[in-house]
Design an enzyme around this catalytic site. Structure first.
Site, PDB file in Angstrom:
ATOM      1  N   GLU A  46     -21.479 -60.618  -5.647  1.00 41.97           N
ATOM      2  CA  GLU A  46     -20.041 -60.457  -5.501  1.00 41.97           C
ATOM      3  C   GLU A  46     -19.587 -59.436  -6.543  1.00 41.97           C
ATOM      4  O   GLU A  46     -19.900 -59.597  -7.729  1.00 41.97           O
ATOM      5  CB  GLU A  46     -19.342 -61.804  -5.743  1.00 41.97           C
ATOM      6  CG  GLU A  46     -17.843 -61.686  -5.541  1.00 41.97           C
ATOM      7  CD  GLU A  46     -17.079 -62.995  -5.748  1.00 41.97           C
ATOM      8  OE1 GLU A  46     -17.724 -64.040  -5.938  1.00 41.97           O
ATOM      9  OE2 GLU A  46     -15.844 -62.928  -5.723  1.00 41.97           O
ATOM     10  N   ARG A 289     -32.521 -70.965 -10.642  1.00 43.06           N
ATOM     11  CA  ARG A 289     -31.913 -69.865 -11.395  1.00 43.06           C
ATOM     12  C   ARG A 289     -32.756 -69.526 -12.612  1.00 43.06           C
ATOM     13  O   ARG A 289     -33.462 -70.381 -13.145  1.00 43.06           O
ATOM     14  CB  ARG A 289     -30.528 -70.271 -11.909  1.00 43.06           C
ATOM     15  CG  ARG A 289     -29.509 -70.537 -10.869  1.00 43.06           C
ATOM     16  CD  ARG A 289     -28.218 -71.029 -11.526  1.00 43.06           C
ATOM     17  NE  ARG A 289     -27.425 -69.926 -12.036  1.00 43.06           N
ATOM     18  CZ  ARG A 289     -26.527 -69.262 -11.304  1.00 43.06           C
ATOM     19  NH1 ARG A 289     -26.328 -69.566 -10.048  1.00 43.06           N
ATOM     20  NH2 ARG A 289     -25.833 -68.274 -11.838  1.00 43.06           N
ATOM     21  N   LYS A 299     -20.592 -64.907 -15.007  1.00 35.91           N
ATOM     22  CA  LYS A 299     -19.789 -63.684 -15.065  1.00 35.91           C
ATOM     23  C   LYS A 299     -18.424 -63.957 -15.684  1.00 35.91           C
ATOM     24  O   LYS A 299     -17.883 -63.122 -16.395  1.00 35.91           O
ATOM     25  CB  LYS A 299     -19.606 -63.114 -13.659  1.00 35.91           C
ATOM     26  CG  LYS A 299     -20.786 -62.262 -13.226  1.00 35.91           C
ATOM     27  CD  LYS A 299     -20.486 -61.611 -11.892  1.00 35.91           C
ATOM     28  CE  LYS A 299     -21.277 -62.272 -10.808  1.00 35.91           C
ATOM     29  NZ  LYS A 299     -20.963 -61.829  -9.464  1.00 35.91           N
TER      30      LYS A 299
HETATM   31  P1  ATP Z   1     -21.590 -66.056 -11.450  1.00 35.73           P
HETATM   32  O1  ATP Z   1     -21.584 -67.522 -11.181  1.00 35.73           O
HETATM   33  O2  ATP Z   1     -21.870 -65.683 -12.855  1.00 35.73           O
HETATM   34  O3  ATP Z   1     -20.437 -65.318 -10.858  1.00 35.73           O
HETATM   35  P2  ATP Z   1     -23.079 -65.724  -9.157  1.00 35.73           P
HETATM   36  O4  ATP Z   1     -24.282 -66.528  -8.905  1.00 35.73           O
HETATM   37  O5  ATP Z   1     -21.850 -66.160  -8.474  1.00 35.73           O
HETATM   38  O6  ATP Z   1     -22.865 -65.555 -10.688  1.00 35.73           O
HETATM   39  P3  ATP Z   1     -23.365 -63.529  -7.428  1.00 35.73           P
HETATM   40  O7  ATP Z   1     -22.871 -62.150  -7.609  1.00 35.73           O
HETATM   41  O8  ATP Z   1     -22.737 -64.355  -6.377  1.00 35.73           O
HETATM   42  O9  ATP Z   1     -23.283 -64.216  -8.837  1.00 35.73           O
HETATM   43  O10 ATP Z   1     -24.929 -63.565  -7.280  1.00 35.73           O
HETATM   44  C1  ATP Z   1     -25.674 -62.675  -6.501  1.00 35.73           C
HETATM   45  C2  ATP Z   1     -27.036 -63.258  -6.287  1.00 35.73           C
HETATM   46  O11 ATP Z   1     -27.704 -63.415  -7.524  1.00 35.73           O
HETATM   47  C3  ATP Z   1     -26.975 -64.612  -5.630  1.00 35.73           C
HETATM   48  O12 ATP Z   1     -27.950 -64.664  -4.612  1.00 35.73           O
HETATM   49  C4  ATP Z   1     -27.275 -65.556  -6.752  1.00 35.73           C
HETATM   50  O13 ATP Z   1     -27.899 -66.707  -6.269  1.00 35.73           O
HETATM   51  C5  ATP Z   1     -28.190 -64.721  -7.648  1.00 35.73           C
HETATM   52  N1  ATP Z   1     -28.119 -65.157  -9.031  1.00 35.73           N
HETATM   53  C6  ATP Z   1     -27.024 -65.259  -9.795  1.00 35.73           C
HETATM   54  N2  ATP Z   1     -27.314 -65.757 -11.003  1.00 35.73           N
HETATM   55  C7  ATP Z   1     -28.652 -65.984 -11.011  1.00 35.73           C
HETATM   56  C8  ATP Z   1     -29.573 -66.507 -11.974  1.00 35.73           C
HETATM   57  N3  ATP Z   1     -29.175 -66.904 -13.180  1.00 35.73           N
HETATM   58  N4  ATP Z   1     -30.877 -66.584 -11.622  1.00 35.73           N
HETATM   59  C9  ATP Z   1     -31.283 -66.182 -10.424  1.00 35.73           C
HETATM   60  N5  ATP Z   1     -30.473 -65.683  -9.473  1.00 35.73           N
HETATM   61  C10 ATP Z   1     -29.172 -65.596  -9.753  1.00 35.73           C
HETATM   62 MG    MG Z   2     -21.236 -66.259  -6.661  1.00 33.55          MG
END
Ligand code: ATP
Ligand code: MG
Length: 587
Positions: A46, A289, A299
């Protein structure tokens, strides 16, 4: 590399070149059985912030699996939350993915599919499995029930198809106020899995979208948009993190009910717009994760560090964003190595930050040329050399790799050495310079400390030493052994530089655990950035930004991407040569 922490599962360093993990096994099985001929994956961030170290795992996994199997991976910006998202982040994400070493097959946006999502919603309504609800957010929450209590049906659940179609079209036309109506899937308000209790499909939000402007007053929910985006792109394996495991039944429900594969009229608009589309049924697979000690991988919290001025920006070298790590000098190969070492499983764990540092050291040890720099200078005069003495010594750029070649290092009578390499009252076991003691000057020979000069405050200001001519290269005493070897730079030739000494941003392993009743921001390490004026040998100064070196005995450093200039060098410390934290936290 320090790998003592027993809580960490690491694949052995000597892992076979083809990685083995449960997802790769599924992929291999699907290829072998003929279920898929080509593997399609996607990385779907995102664009509401910059990517962080956790994303590196998802990137390496999705792009890695696709390329290993001769398939492809899309970069898809999951932009269904206008207002929180920004084109600046889109550019940052693209940049970071490429920096990590990957190239996407196609760049897509969830917003490319808004018209398809809308048509698919009309289909669900027509099929009697979606309805417009008038409950507000709070009422909906109340009707939803809890983990132990079933939900209740909304009074609007039994609206006719005609009425639902009419209301939804009017939602789309912008007739209703934000939040006043919602399109919901008609599944089961008593389902044990709360995600299946008539989840929202569309909400009314009159917000300008960075791609579609004001074309849409309604926006699709993540659970609806994500799986349909996967299906539209022909994604075979939709890899996501474990928290989506409970969403998988809903993922499958939407994919099956909309059935894009058999309803080309739904996605005809994409073909008309020139977006090649071949829908398929995707399979969601969850993995754990990447969590790292001393790091924040949310984020929202990273944005808070920037917004509240704890750091100087998203690319501050203390940040564990990919841009921060890049500016700090971390390498794409080092980060990929971390992901490989950590492996892929469904087991949640916290990886010790020292593992990451170990991976970076391992890569930089092989890939970074050596240079000499002095961070905390003390003047050393070689009194048995004439004032105008000058030599150009030839140094190997890498002790283990001749392909790095050699360089000239100027040597003269007055040098800078590291202040901590001299002790007037040496502690036991001190093998560096002391009064009347001998050490080797790297690449020069053996010196003896004859005289210690002090300033008016009694601080050591200058050392006078003699160089043993017989200890020099090619002479009879060249092999004579002394315990310590010091690095140095010639004072006359040295180039002044700003060196930023970075360390971990948090001073506890789990800053956001809140176990000790402290706010996570209270754990910000005030010592994480220290700036010193240093002296560099000339060959370390006139280099391009992002050039990485090992400064001998000090650590790995990188010419700052933003501020470094050949005539005004600025270096960042990437990582020290050894782990200095292990003993501090009592491991
Ligand atoms: P945040 O919660 O910090 O906003 P997010 O998971 O919502 O992070 P996205 O931009 O939606 O962030 O994530 C893009 C992709 O990266 C998704 O498929 C998510 O599952 C993966 N991802 C995010 N954080 C991690 C992590 N710590 N380890 C592995 N994959 C991750
Ligand atoms: Mg997300």
């Amino acid at each position: 590399m320090s790998t003592e922490n027993p809580a960490i599962a690491i694949t052995p360093a000597a892992a076979p070149p083809v990685q083995q993990d449960f997802i790769r096994q599924i992929v291999r099985d699907d290829l072998a059985s003929g279920k898929h001929r080509v593997i399609h994956t996607r990385f779907p961030p995102e664009p509401n912030g910059y990517l962080h170290i956790g994303h590196a795992k998802a990137i390496c996994l999705n792009f890695g699996i696709a390329s290993e199997s001769g398939g492809w991976c899309n970069l898809r910006l999951d932009d269904t939350n206008p207002g929180r998202e920004d084109p600046e982040f889109v550019e940052g994400i693209k940049d970071d993915v490429r920096w990590l070493g990957f190239e996407w097959h196609a760049l897509r946006h969830a917003s490319d599919y808004f018209e398809v999502f809308y048509r698919a919603a009309l289909k669900l309504i027509a099929d009697g499995v979606a309805y417009v609800d008038d409950l507000d957010a709070e009422q909906m929450r109340e009707y939803r029930g809890t983990l132990t209590l079933p939900g209740r049906n909304s009074p609007h659940r039994e609206r006719s198809v005609e009425e639902n179609l009419d209301l939804f079209r009017r939602m789309r036309a912008g007739e209703f106020a934000d939040g006043s109506r919602t399109l919901r899937a008609k599944i089961d308000m008593r389902a044990g899995n709360i995600n299946l209790r008539d989840p929202a499909i569309y909400r009314i939000r009159k917000v300008t979208h960075q791609n579609t402007g004001d074309a849409w007053p309604i926006y699709p929910m993540y659970d609806y948009a994500h799986c349909l985006s996967d299906a539209l792109e022909g994604i075979t394996h939709s890899l996501c993190t474990l928290e989506f495991e409970d969403h998988r039944p809903l993922y499958d429900w939407f994919v099956d009910r909309v059935d894009l594969v058999n309803h080309p009229e739904l996605w005809q608009p994409l073909l008309d717009a020139g977006l090649p589309t071949q829908p398929a049924k995707p399979r969601q697979i969850e993995f754990s994760r990447l969590n790292l000690s001393y790091c924040i991988t949310s984020k929202r919290k990273l944005a808070q560090l920037v917004g509240e001025g704890y750091v100087d920006g998203w690319d501050d070298p203390r940040m564990n964003t990919l841009r921060g790590l890049r500016r700090r000098g971390f390498t794409p190969a080092g980060l990929r190595l971390l992901v490989e070492r950590v492996g892929v499983s469904k087991q949640n764990s916290v990886i010790d930050y020292a593992i990451l540092e170990g991976c970076i050291r391992e890569d930089l040890d092989a890939s970074a040329a050596r240079r000499m720099a002095v961070l905390d200078p003390l003047k050393l005069v070689i009194s048995n050399l004439p004032d105008d003495h000058e030599e150009r010594l030839i140094f190997a750029n890498h002790p283990k790799d001749e392909s790095f070649g050699t360089r000239e290092v100027p040597f003269a009578r007055e040098l800078w050495i590291e202040r901590e390499d001299f002790a007037e009252l040496p502690p036991k076991g001190f093998h560096r310079l002391k009064p009347d003691g001998e050490v080797r000057l790297r690449g020069v020979g053996i010196i003896r400390c004859e005289q210690v000069l002090k300033d008016a405050d009694g601080n050591v200001s200058e050392l006078h030493c003699t160089l043993d001519p017989q200890s020099r290269h090619g002479m009879s005493g060249a092999e004579r052994k002394v315990k310590g070897t010091l690095h140095w730079v010639s004072a006359r030739h040295a180039v002044a530089a700003e060196v930023r000494l970075y360390d971990r941003l948090f001073n506890v392993p789990a800053p956001d655990s809140e176990e000790d009743g402290k706010r996570w921001l209270d754990h910000v390490n005030p010592e994480a950035k220290r700036v010193v004026q240093a002296w560099l040998e000339p060959a370390a100064a006139a280099v391009a930004p992002e050039q990485r070196f090992q400064f001998e005995r000090l650590g790995y450093f990188v010419a700052d991407r933003v501020d470094h200039r050949a005539d005004v060098p600025v270096f960042n410390r990437t990582v020290t040569l050894r782990d200095t934290w292990a003993k501090q936290v009592g491991q």
